[in-house]
Write a protein that holds these residues in place. Structure first.
Motif: not given
Length: 312
Positions: A175, A240, A269, A278
């Motif tokens: 991640r 993830y 994700t 992210q």
């Protein structure tokens, strides 16, 4: 055209992706890795494509990020040669045509030799690192190989299983919540396999295999290659998704890469990455040093007013 990768043995083709295999190559015969060409690439690359780090403590995520500043490519190489630095020409095959052609050839040769290999994405980078420089224990996310072109280094690989690679550490690395850092204990070395690399040798190892690096007393120039297959992408999405579930209070129970739960993680994700979260919550470096060949480390601190994200 001269081959880059020497032919694999039959057992090496079978072990590809599941065990460490030693590759033999002819990269040292190319002028792509000369000081002159590397200096040219350092100067022509976009700032975000020249990642320079100074060694710090035992955690690579704390190592100072270094800007090129006004230094020429030759001065940067001098700083690396005389200091304690790691320089990465990130994704060079995506912005230099000669390295793009090299990537095409390398992965075509792999595909010829490894049955069923289906590479859907790949790229090359170039690492230039100082004599006696080290990289501490960490894990990479895609499939990886390292190709030694100049100098020598010791590449130490550990099992990609508990306790050497904890699931939570892998999820954080996938991640980008950490800089690929994995938990390490000194006794892990009893179960590690060291490989001494010299020009003409390369290693490809098991997916997500933790490793660390020790340079010998000479400048090191290495090519790095990374690749993605459909299986690697599915493993990435599973890890993830599990990492996101864990982050928000759920305890994931499955590491399967098929079935309804897996496809739910794929959707989670994709949504998270598309939302920009992210970039907001991922690991971020701040450049606090600049190249200076006159210093013992090859870099000097910047005043706080000049601190900035790399490439800014």
């Amino acid at each position: 055209m001269q081959r880059i990768v020497e032919p694999l043995d039959a057992h090496e083709r079978e072990l590809w992706g599941s065990q460490t295999i030693t590759l033999r190559h002819n990269l040292a015969s190319l002028d792509l890795f000369s000081d002159g060409y590397l200096a040219e690439m350092i100067e022509s690359a976009a700032p975000r494509s020249v990642a320079i780090h100074a060694e710090g403590g035992s955690d690579p995520s704390d190592w100072p990020s270094v800007s090129r500043g006004t230094a020429s490519g030759a001065q940067v190489l001098d700083a690396v040669r005389g200091g304690m630095l790691w320089l990465n020409l990130v994704g060079i095959s995506e912005w230099d045509s000669r390295f793009a052609e090299l990537a095409d050839q390398i992965f075509a040769e792999f595909s010829e030799q490894v049955p069923g290999l289906n590479i859907v994405k790949r790229k090359l980078g170039v690492l230039v690192s100082s004599p006696k420089a080290t990289v501490h224990y960490h894990v990479d996310v895609p499939g990886q190989a390292i190709w030694q072109v100049r100098g020598r280094k010791r590449f130490i690989i550990y099992p990609s299983a508990e306790p050497f690679l904890r699931q939570t550490d892998l999820e954080d690395a996938v991640r980008s919540a950490t800089y690929g850092v994995a938990s390490y204990q000194p006794w892990y070395d009893d179960y590690a396999t060291p490989h001494d690399l010299e020009p003409g040798k390369a290693l490809h190892w098991q997916l997500n295999g933790p490793h660390r690096i020790e340079n010998f007393d000479e400048l090191s120039v290495s090519l790095t290659s990374e690749h993605w297959t459909p299986d690697i992408r599915r493993t990435y999405a599973m890890n993830y998704g599990n990492g996101l579930l864990r982050k928000y209070g759920w305890r994931p129970r499955s590491t399967s890469t098929s079935g309804p739960a897996f496809w739910g993680k794929v959707g989670l994700t994709a949504a998270y990455r598309k939302s920009g979260l992210q970039n907001k919550h991922g690991y971020q470096r701040i450049t606090k040093h600049t190249i200076d060949p006159s210093t013992p480390t090859g870099a000097r601190p910047l005043p706080e007013s000049e601190w900035a994200p790399p490439g800014a």
